[in-house]
Design a protein around this motif. Sequence first.
Motif, PDB file in Angstrom:
ATOM      1  N   ILE A  45      26.034  49.501  -2.615  1.00 39.90           N
ATOM      2  CA  ILE A  45      26.695  50.747  -2.999  1.00 39.90           C
ATOM      3  C   ILE A  45      25.703  51.598  -3.803  1.00 39.90           C
ATOM      4  N   PRO A  46      25.497  52.850  -3.397  1.00 38.85           N
ATOM      5  CA  PRO A  46      24.585  53.704  -4.165  1.00 38.85           C
ATOM      6  C   PRO A  46      25.077  53.871  -5.606  1.00 38.85           C
ATOM      7  N   ARG A  47      24.150  53.913  -6.538  1.00 34.55           N
ATOM      8  CA  ARG A  47      24.475  54.029  -7.956  1.00 34.55           C
ATOM      9  C   ARG A  47      25.430  55.197  -8.245  1.00 34.55           C
ATOM     10  N   HIS A  48      25.187  56.320  -7.588  1.00 39.62           N
ATOM     11  CA  HIS A  48      26.027  57.494  -7.831  1.00 39.62           C
ATOM     12  C   HIS A  48      27.495  57.211  -7.495  1.00 39.62           C
ATOM     13  N   ASP A  49      27.728  56.507  -6.390  1.00 42.42           N
ATOM     14  CA  ASP A  49      29.107  56.185  -5.991  1.00 42.42           C
ATOM     15  C   ASP A  49      29.759  55.239  -7.005  1.00 42.42           C
ATOM     16  N   VAL A  50      28.988  54.266  -7.490  1.00 40.28           N
ATOM     17  CA  VAL A  50      29.528  53.331  -8.490  1.00 40.28           C
ATOM     18  C   VAL A  50      29.930  54.118  -9.739  1.00 40.28           C
ATOM     19  N   SER A  51      29.080  55.054 -10.120  1.00 45.30           N
ATOM     20  CA  SER A  51      29.341  55.854 -11.305  1.00 45.30           C
ATOM     21  C   SER A  51      30.647  56.656 -11.151  1.00 45.30           C
ATOM     22  N   GLU A  52      30.871  57.236  -9.964  1.00 47.08           N
ATOM     23  CA  GLU A  52      32.117  57.977  -9.701  1.00 47.08           C
ATOM     24  C   GLU A  52      33.333  57.052  -9.736  1.00 47.08           C
ATOM     25  N   MET A  53      33.176  55.864  -9.168  1.00 51.28           N
ATOM     26  CA  MET A  53      34.304  54.927  -9.132  1.00 51.28           C
ATOM     27  C   MET A  53      34.595  54.367 -10.528  1.00 51.28           C
TER      28      MET A  53
ATOM     29  N   GLY B 146      29.728  46.520 -15.348  1.00 54.22           N
ATOM     30  CA  GLY B 146      28.594  45.690 -15.764  1.00 54.22           C
ATOM     31  C   GLY B 146      27.672  45.413 -14.594  1.00 54.22           C
ATOM     32  N   GLY B 147      27.227  44.175 -14.466  1.00 52.14           N
ATOM     33  CA  GLY B 147      26.374  43.770 -13.346  1.00 52.14           C
ATOM     34  C   GLY B 147      25.116  44.616 -13.223  1.00 52.14           C
ATOM     35  N   SER B 148      24.649  44.716 -11.975  1.00 50.86           N
ATOM     36  CA  SER B 148      23.398  45.430 -11.713  1.00 50.86           C
ATOM     37  C   SER B 148      23.514  46.909 -12.090  1.00 50.86           C
ATOM     38  N   TYR B 149      24.730  47.457 -12.034  1.00 49.39           N
ATOM     39  CA  TYR B 149      24.923  48.869 -12.400  1.00 49.39           C
ATOM     40  C   TYR B 149      24.547  49.100 -13.863  1.00 49.39           C
ATOM     41  N   ARG B 150      25.060  48.242 -14.741  1.00 53.97           N
ATOM     42  CA  ARG B 150      24.774  48.404 -16.171  1.00 53.97           C
ATOM     43  C   ARG B 150      23.291  48.157 -16.457  1.00 53.97           C
ATOM     44  N   ARG B 151      22.655  47.342 -15.625  1.00 52.49           N
ATOM     45  CA  ARG B 151      21.219  47.096 -15.794  1.00 52.49           C
ATOM     46  C   ARG B 151      20.377  48.206 -15.191  1.00 52.49           C
ATOM     47  N   GLY B 152      21.025  49.272 -14.714  1.00 47.34           N
ATOM     48  CA  GLY B 152      20.307  50.461 -14.287  1.00 47.34           C
ATOM     49  C   GLY B 152      19.810  50.464 -12.851  1.00 47.34           C
ATOM     50  N   LYS B 153      20.278  49.521 -12.021  1.00 47.73           N
ATOM     51  CA  LYS B 153      19.770  49.440 -10.645  1.00 47.73           C
ATOM     52  C   LYS B 153      20.195  50.661  -9.819  1.00 47.73           C
ATOM     53  N   ALA B 154      19.396  50.992  -8.817  1.00 40.80           N
ATOM     54  CA  ALA B 154      19.651  52.167  -7.982  1.00 40.80           C
ATOM     55  C   ALA B 154      20.802  51.940  -7.009  1.00 40.80           C
ATOM     56  N   SER B 155      21.080  50.667  -6.696  1.00 40.15           N
ATOM     57  CA  SER B 155      22.211  50.350  -5.832  1.00 40.15           C
ATOM     58  C   SER B 155      22.793  49.013  -6.258  1.00 40.15           C
ATOM     59  N   CYS B 156      24.060  48.792  -5.921  1.00 43.91           N
ATOM     60  CA  CYS B 156      24.760  47.595  -6.406  1.00 43.91           C
ATOM     61  C   CYS B 156      25.418  46.855  -5.255  1.00 43.91           C
ATOM     62  N   GLY B 157      25.407  45.519  -5.332  1.00 41.15           N
ATOM     63  CA  GLY B 157      26.049  44.710  -4.313  1.00 41.15           C
ATOM     64  C   GLY B 157      27.560  44.749  -4.433  1.00 41.15           C
ATOM     65  N   ASP B 158      28.053  44.939  -5.645  1.00 38.91           N
ATOM     66  CA  ASP B 158      29.495  44.990  -5.873  1.00 38.91           C
ATOM     67  C   ASP B 158      29.754  45.715  -7.189  1.00 38.91           C
TER      68      ASP B 158
END
Length: 271
Positions: free
Chosen positions: A79-87, A107-119
């Motif tokens: 999932i692109p970081r931008h979409d995670v941020s919106e959700m 949390g997860g990879s999103y909170r660690r600043g990754k450009a995309s997330c598995g979940d």
Amino acid sequence: MYINEIVTTGKLSKLEHFENDEKVRTISLFGEVWGVGPATALKLYEKGHRTLDDLQRDESLTNAQRIGLKFFDDIKQRIPRHDVSEMEKLLQDVGTDILPGVTIVCGGSYRRGKASCGDMDIIITHPDGESHVGFLSKFVQRLKEINFLREDLIFSIHSVDGTDSGVDTYFGLCTYPGRELRHRIDLKVYPRNRYACGLLAWTGNDVLNRRFRLLAESKGYVLDDTGLYLATRGSGGKHAGRSDAIVNCHTEKDVFETLGFPWLEPHERNL
Ligand code: DCT
Ligand code: MG
């Protein structure tokens, strides 16, 4: 002999045989289906299944495994970081509407600043230490009404007698508003006094978590996502268990300090 083969042919047939082994490949493919562990994967292989289509016809799969299979390709897409941020924003808005003051963090990879997330790994609490109780059921119901949550995998509400850690958990599939592509989402509600350890554990990464747990052990503690505990000694002098009471840690910084681990911002936790 192996060296000679590598030098002359550029590959090692024995190793290739292992990687290309149909059994190894198939079991590892089956293990990628949500809810299918190594033992189940082996069992399915031994029943004669070789493809994901074969699995679909198997009667023994649980509902959750069936969903994992049906949306296998969807779930694999990052999932692109931008979409995670919106959700995350959507979840915060819906949550606050149900329970003012509720804390909802991805949390997860999103909170660690990754450009995309598995979940999406969502950690939830309430600052007053009480009103998080009963929140998850209402939250899940509302998120289904607006078609954000689509399929359930696991829904576990803690016992009301207070004998467990009081963490409520929901695993399921969600969609970005207006789309059909399924994403994996975890919702985890912690009592405020266990939130710091929950946030730390679900932010990761997995390597840091392992390091933290070993460090805790070496200092006479037991650490997991529900809290930091004092280890209790068994008769052999080995750590046999943990105390019921948790060590007071209000923030992640408190956990780092208690264990003597130099502070790392979330984006520095990609070990
Ligand atoms: N975790 C862990 N041990 C594992 C797997 C996960 O301690 N074997 C922790 C650390 C991260 C957190 O749980 C969320 O897990 P994932 O969602 O699997 O990892 P991620 O870091 O968020 O990466 P991804 O982008 O793939 O979701
Ligand atoms: Mg994740």
